[in-house]
Design a protein around this motif. Structure first.
Motif, PDB file in Angstrom:
ATOM      1  N   PRO A 125       0.822  -1.212   0.000  1.00  0.00           N
ATOM      2  CA  PRO A 125       0.000   0.000   0.000  1.00  0.00           C
ATOM      3  C   PRO A 125       0.858   1.265   0.000  1.00  0.00           C
ATOM      4  O   PRO A 125       1.935   1.309   0.606  1.00  0.00           O
ATOM      5  N   GLY A 126       0.370   2.297  -0.673  1.00  0.00           N
ATOM      6  CA  GLY A 126       1.095   3.556  -0.731  1.00  0.00           C
ATOM      7  C   GLY A 126       0.882   4.402   0.515  1.00  0.00           C
ATOM      8  O   GLY A 126      -0.136   4.289   1.209  1.00  0.00           O
ATOM      9  N   LEU A 127       1.862   5.262   0.788  1.00  0.00           N
ATOM     10  CA  LEU A 127       1.818   6.165   1.930  1.00  0.00           C
ATOM     11  C   LEU A 127       1.725   7.599   1.435  1.00  0.00           C
ATOM     12  O   LEU A 127       2.250   7.945   0.380  1.00  0.00           O
ATOM     13  N   HIS A 128       1.069   8.440   2.232  1.00  0.00           N
ATOM     14  CA  HIS A 128       0.882   9.835   1.875  1.00  0.00           C
ATOM     15  C   HIS A 128       1.524  10.719   2.941  1.00  0.00           C
ATOM     16  O   HIS A 128       1.258  10.562   4.135  1.00  0.00           O
ATOM     17  N   LEU A 129       2.355  11.666   2.519  1.00  0.00           N
ATOM     18  CA  LEU A 129       3.049  12.542   3.459  1.00  0.00           C
ATOM     19  C   LEU A 129       2.085  13.502   4.142  1.00  0.00           C
ATOM     20  O   LEU A 129       1.190  14.070   3.504  1.00  0.00           O
ATOM     21  N   LEU A 130       2.291  13.700   5.451  1.00  0.00           N
ATOM     22  CA  LEU A 130       1.543  14.674   6.244  1.00  0.00           C
ATOM     23  C   LEU A 130       2.526  15.648   6.884  1.00  0.00           C
ATOM     24  O   LEU A 130       3.725  15.377   6.965  1.00  0.00           O
ATOM     25  N   ASP A 131       2.031  16.760   7.363  1.00  0.00           N
ATOM     26  CA  ASP A 131       2.894  17.770   7.971  1.00  0.00           C
ATOM     27  C   ASP A 131       3.312  17.370   9.378  1.00  0.00           C
ATOM     28  O   ASP A 131       2.577  16.691  10.101  1.00  0.00           O
ATOM     29  N   LEU A 132       4.486  17.839   9.781  1.00  0.00           N
ATOM     30  CA  LEU A 132       4.929  17.789  11.165  1.00  0.00           C
ATOM     31  C   LEU A 132       4.714  19.161  11.790  1.00  0.00           C
ATOM     32  O   LEU A 132       4.713  20.174  11.081  1.00  0.00           O
ATOM     33  N   PRO A 133       4.555  19.238  13.128  1.00  0.00           N
ATOM     34  CA  PRO A 133       4.255  20.526  13.765  1.00  0.00           C
ATOM     35  C   PRO A 133       5.492  21.376  14.048  1.00  0.00           C
ATOM     36  O   PRO A 133       5.405  22.348  14.786  1.00  0.00           O
ATOM     37  N   TYR A 134       6.642  21.008  13.506  1.00  0.00           N
ATOM     38  CA  TYR A 134       7.866  21.775  13.712  1.00  0.00           C
ATOM     39  C   TYR A 134       8.701  21.714  12.442  1.00  0.00           C
ATOM     40  O   TYR A 134       8.469  20.890  11.556  1.00  0.00           O
ATOM     41  N   THR A 135       9.682  22.599  12.368  1.00  0.00           N
ATOM     42  CA  THR A 135      10.620  22.597  11.249  1.00  0.00           C
ATOM     43  C   THR A 135      12.013  22.300  11.782  1.00  0.00           C
ATOM     44  O   THR A 135      12.326  22.570  12.940  1.00  0.00           O
ATOM     45  N   LEU A 136      12.855  21.745  10.937  1.00  0.00           N
ATOM     46  CA  LEU A 136      14.240  21.476  11.318  1.00  0.00           C
ATOM     47  C   LEU A 136      15.065  22.729  11.066  1.00  0.00           C
ATOM     48  O   LEU A 136      15.018  23.304   9.985  1.00  0.00           O
ATOM     49  N   ASP A 137      15.800  23.146  12.068  1.00  0.00           N
ATOM     50  CA  ASP A 137      16.600  24.373  11.993  1.00  0.00           C
ATOM     51  C   ASP A 137      17.932  24.094  12.677  1.00  0.00           C
ATOM     52  O   ASP A 137      18.044  24.169  13.899  1.00  0.00           O
ATOM     53  N   ARG A 138      18.945  23.770  11.888  1.00  0.00           N
ATOM     54  CA  ARG A 138      20.224  23.364  12.450  1.00  0.00           C
ATOM     55  C   ARG A 138      20.840  24.446  13.328  1.00  0.00           C
ATOM     56  O   ARG A 138      21.388  24.160  14.401  1.00  0.00           O
TER      57      ARG A 138
END
Length: 313
Positions: free
Chosen positions: A294-307
């Protein structure tokens, strides 16, 4: 139900305690988080790694009594306890399994119920409130963990039930997935480095604390920016919840491009966190189990990566 008000017992995790005069000093050289940041009002996420930077466990850690307590997947507690004891022989610290001493509840949108127990919990993530022997931690917006001594558990459960409906553990895990908080499970032990679970984005890694087991690998990955896999949130249109460690595939690759971290039911679908190759995730063509799965669908995360922000911790 994940967005409504409820409580549920956190039966999937155990509690490892490290107590004594050297407890924090000993763990400072073992864990990714900075124990100097812990206080009566502040908890943290963290992990323990191998020399190669692979996570043996991930946990929530807080001060309690004459030491600290760590909540982690129950199946990981015994091997972590045995391994840590090898390094603690010259330290004034005692390591024990305190799972039977605590009953922990997950609470969602339950601040009025906490107030009825005399607990006023700040909204900031990782904040801690205490009253007598009760401890509550804000683990993400609207979500909290309540730690209760076992002898008080039935009384507290009754008080919670007067204000909240009781839900299944699945509802709590769904909230954890939507908060983007990954977790090492028995099936994924020593599979991921902390950045693959975005642990540095949720306060579980300190880059200023100095040496700990696996620190060189973790720091190099952060500063050189060569991480090819990280945590994503996805939707799966299926009925069966996949196990942690279930492989993911993409037609453009000849081998697995990731693994399931945790998963939970969400109405008629399933939501999950998975570690994926960024290139495969960007293609949007990801399948579970096999190339034909089965295929997967991307969803949002509640944060962003900021090195730049992450290395300031």
């Amino acid at each position: 139900m994940a967005d409504s008000a409820f409580f549920c017992p956190l039966s999937h995790e155990g509690v490892l305690a490290v107590r004594g005069a050297d407890a924090s000093k000993f763990l400072q050289g073992q864990l990714t988080c900075n124990l100097n940041y812990l206080s009566e009002t502040q908890a943290s996420l963290g992990a323990r790694c191998t020399q190669k930077g692979r996570m043996q466990s991930s946990f929530r850690i807080l001060l309690q009594g004459d030491g600290v307590v760590l909540a982690m997947a129950s199946e990981l507690l015994e091997p972590q306890l045995a391994d840590l004891k090898k390094y603690a022989v010259f330290s004034k610290s005692k390591l024990t399994d305190e799972s039977a001493a605590w009953v922990r509840f997950g609470l969602v949108n339950a601040d009025p119920a906490l107030a009825s127990l005399g607990l006023e919990l700040p909204a900031e993530t990782d904040s801690v409130a205490r009253r007598d022997a009760l401890i509550v931690i804000r683990v993400s917006p609207g979500r909290a963990e309540l730690w209760v001594p076992a002898e008080q558990a039935e009384s507290v459960r009754s008080q919670l039930a007067a204000h909240l409906q009781q839900a299944a553990l699945n509802e709590w895990l769904l909230g954890q997935i939507r908060a983007g908080i990954g977790q090492v499970m028995p099936q994924t032990r020593e599979l991921f480095i902390p950045q693959m679970l975005n642990l540095q984005a949720v306060g579980g890694v300190s880059f200023k604390k100095g040496c700990y087991t696996g620190q060189e690998i973790v720091a190099r990955m952060q500063y050189l920016g060569k991480l090819k896999r990280r945590l994503y949130r996805l939707r799966l249109d299926a009925a069966e919840i996949p196990e942690p460690g279930t492989p993911l595939f993409s037609p453009s690759h000849n081998s697995s491009i990731g693994e399931v971290v945790i998963a939970a039911k969400a109405d008629r679908t399933i939501e999950l966190l998975a570690v994926l190759q960024a290139e495969a995730a960007d293609s949007g063509d990801v399948h579970i189990g096999t190339l034909e799965g089965p295929g997967l669908h991307l969803l949002d995360l509640p944060y962003t990566l900021d090195r730049d922000r992450e290395i300031q911790r």
